[in-house]
Design a protein around this motif. Sequence first.
Motif, PDB file in Angstrom:
ATOM      1  N   ALA A  51       0.832  -1.211   0.000  1.00  0.00           N
ATOM      2  CA  ALA A  51       0.000   0.000   0.000  1.00  0.00           C
ATOM      3  C   ALA A  51       0.865   1.258   0.000  1.00  0.00           C
ATOM      4  N   GLU A  54       2.549   1.915  -3.390  1.00  0.00           N
ATOM      5  CA  GLU A  54       1.641   2.530  -4.366  1.00  0.00           C
ATOM      6  C   GLU A  54       1.737   4.057  -4.382  1.00  0.00           C
ATOM      7  N   VAL A  55       2.116   4.641  -3.232  1.00  0.00           N
ATOM      8  CA  VAL A  55       2.222   6.105  -3.135  1.00  0.00           C
ATOM      9  C   VAL A  55       3.683   6.549  -3.108  1.00  0.00           C
ATOM     10  N   LEU A 108      -5.386  -5.534   0.072  1.00  0.00           N
ATOM     11  CA  LEU A 108      -4.911  -4.212  -0.320  1.00  0.00           C
ATOM     12  C   LEU A 108      -6.033  -3.188  -0.417  1.00  0.00           C
ATOM     13  N   ALA A 109      -7.160  -3.587  -0.962  1.00  0.00           N
ATOM     14  CA  ALA A 109      -8.289  -2.653  -1.093  1.00  0.00           C
ATOM     15  C   ALA A 109      -8.758  -2.148   0.271  1.00  0.00           C
ATOM     16  N   ARG A 112      -5.871   0.389   1.834  1.00  0.00           N
ATOM     17  CA  ARG A 112      -5.723   1.730   1.238  1.00  0.00           C
ATOM     18  C   ARG A 112      -6.409   2.834   2.053  1.00  0.00           C
ATOM     19  N   ARG A 115      -4.317   3.546   5.105  1.00  0.00           N
ATOM     20  CA  ARG A 115      -3.126   4.298   4.686  1.00  0.00           C
ATOM     21  C   ARG A 115      -3.461   5.779   4.473  1.00  0.00           C
ATOM     22  N   ASP A 116      -4.569   6.043   3.806  1.00  0.00           N
ATOM     23  CA  ASP A 116      -4.946   7.417   3.490  1.00  0.00           C
ATOM     24  C   ASP A 116      -5.368   8.194   4.736  1.00  0.00           C
TER      25      ASP A 116
END
Length: 131
Positions: A51, A54-55, A108-109, A112, A115-116
Motif C-alpha cells: 500500500a 503505491e504512493v 490491499l483494497a 488503502r 493508509r490514506d
Amino acid sequence: MSPSVLFVCVHNAGRSQMAAGWLQHLAGDRVDVLSAGSEPAGSVNPVAVEAMAEVGIDITGRQPRLLDPDDVRASDVVVTMGCGDACPFFPGTRYEDWELDDPAGLDLAAVRPIRDEIRARVETLVADLLG
C-alpha cells in the motif's frame, strides 16, 4: 533540535510503520521518527508495504521492534494506535491516540483507506509540529 515522534501499535507491523513512513516522507529530517510495538511481529505486514509502495514510499527495510520506555521518554509526541495500556506514560510528553483499523489480515483494497487516513493525520501532525 528537531521534534521527536514515536508511533506505537501492538505489532509494529502495519499502522505504526505506515505512519512512520508518511512522517519521514512529509517532514524529512525536520522531525525524528521512531516506531515500536508492545508485541512486535516478526516482519512488517506485506500488504502495508504494498500500500505504501503505491504512493511511492518504501518501507520494505523496516523491522518491527519492541517498545522501549526510553524511546517514550525521549519523544516529544507519542502516537498510540491500539496498544492500550502497554505504552508507558511520562508527564510532560504529548500523547495522541489514533483509532485506526488494524490492517492485519486485510487485503490491499481494505488497507488503502487506512493508509490514506494515516496520511491525513500525519499531515495535521506535521503542520502542528512545524507550522
